[in-house]
Design a protein around this motif. Structure first.
Motif, short mmCIF file in Angstrom:
data_model
loop_
_atom_site.label_atom_id
_atom_site.label_comp_id
_atom_site.label_asym_id
_atom_site.label_seq_id
_atom_site.Cartn_x
_atom_site.Cartn_y
_atom_site.Cartn_z
N LYS A 32 -2.39 0.26 -4.64
CA LYS A 32 -2.61 -0.94 -3.84
C LYS A 32 -2.23 -2.16 -4.68
CE LYS A 32 -6.74 0.87 -1.47
NZ LYS A 32 -8.20 0.63 -1.26
N LYS A 59 -2.05 7.26 -4.68
CA LYS A 59 -2.05 6.01 -3.91
C LYS A 59 -2.05 4.81 -4.86
CE LYS A 59 -4.74 7.94 -0.05
NZ LYS A 59 -5.98 7.80 0.76
N TYR A 84 0.87 -1.18 0.00
CA TYR A 84 0.00 0.00 0.00
C TYR A 84 0.90 1.22 0.00
CZ TYR A 84 -3.44 3.50 1.34
OH TYR A 84 -4.24 4.62 1.37
#
Length: 336
Positions: free
Chosen positions: A104, A102, A61
């Protein structure tokens, strides 16, 4: 003779008249960090009878990732595009680095290994799921949305086998062979690797118009249905349902996500034959004959995805590349 360079009015008070042709600017926040990357994994291993099994979960992450976005766009609206309504009309473009990106990643690997006589079998299956919120930056006023990454494939299976051919010194047949007989017939290893992957993801698009009225020609279309066809209905001339995508409504950007379509999968069979010859006590010569994509299986690139090009949309016109072509190699290596 030196001639001084003078600019009589470098900072005019009327910024509307201060247009600099083809001049662009880039801005950076006063406080910038490199973001945070968190990676984690857990592995469980067990031997079941004569089979070794390994189960591995890997994840990451990442937050605070830096990315650049064009901020010199007016708000999308029904009003026609007007350069004077751009935030920085005096420049041809203006970009800014933000730090709220971001990503993931999650994957699961199941691996097994077994030795049967002189043959060692290894196989593993990998499932992966990767997301990124920096892939759709068409609208600088919209919140970031999660989208699938183009890579990696969702499912990947690799099977391999290594056979120590039982001929030559120290092996089952001709175990006492010496000289030329052992050099020619003995000590060979045959290896095979099979790779099967589901397709990479790709995005639909449209062209030829500025639906958002922000001087943005083309981009992501509207998505009104899934678009992915069942595998039994896919072909090189009709890979996905282009009617599921339309030009955005006037005054808006398209609502389709990035990488919502799945491309062709990949299948490659590699084989090699090798042996090592001791030239001296410290020097060894290794000979290898290898073929990649032994059966010359076609592996295709993603199809044309521009829904405005009605004649070619959904059509696959090329193979993936030389990495998946059939290639034979003769290789010699000296180790000392």
């Amino acid at each position: 003779k030196r001639v001084p360079f003078r600019s009589p009015n470098p900072l005019p008070s009327n910024t509307a008249s201060a247009t600099i042709p083809s001049q662009s600017v880039t801005g950076y926040p006063l406080s910038t960090s490199n973001g945070h990357i968190q990676q984690y994994s857990v592995t469980l291993e067990r031997q079941i009878h004569d089979i070794g099994v390994r189960l591995t979960y890997t994840g990451s992450y990442d937050s605070g990732i830096n990315y650049s976005i064009n901020i010199d766009k007016q708000q999308p609206s029904l009003a026609a595009y007007n350069p004077a309504l751009q935030p920085y009309p005096q420049y041809s473009s203006a970009s800014y680095w933000r730090g709220n990106g971001k990503t993931k990643f999650n994957s699961l690997t199941v691996e097994g290994e077994r030795k049967v006589g002189q043959v060692t079998f290894i196989g593993h299956w990998v499932w992966s799921y990767s997301l990124d919120n920096m892939l759709n930056l068409e609208n600088p006023y919209a919140p970031l949305a999660w989208n699938r990454d183009t890579y990696p494939s969702e499912d990947s299976v690799v099977l391999s086998a290594v056979w120590r051919i039982p001929v030559g010194r120290g092996r089952h047949f001709l175990t006492s062979a010496r000289g030329a007989a052992n050099d020619i017939l003995g000590g060979w290893d045959l290896s095979w690797i099979s790779t099967e992957e589901t397709g990479h993801f790709f995005s639909p698009s449209y062209s030829g118009s500025d639906a958002s009225h922000t001087n943005t020609s083309g981009g992501l279309p509207n998505r009104i249905c899934d678009g992915n066809l069942p595998s039994s209905q896919r072909s090189v001339t009709h890979w996905f349902n282009a009617s599921c995508f339309t030009v955005p409504i006037t005054g808006t950007f398209g609502n389709s996500g990035v990488d919502v379509l799945v491309g062709p999968g990949y299948s490659v069979q590699n084989v090699s034959l090798s042996k090592s010859l001791p030239l001296t006590e410290r020097i060894h010569f290794t000979f290898t004959l290898a073929y990649s994509n032994l059966f010359n299986h076609p592996n295709f690139s993603t199809p044309a995805s521009n829904v405005s090009s009605t004649g070619s949309v959904g059509v696959i016109s090329s193979e993936f590349g030389t990495a998946y072509s059939r290639i034979g190699v003769l290789r010699g290596r000296i180790d000392f």
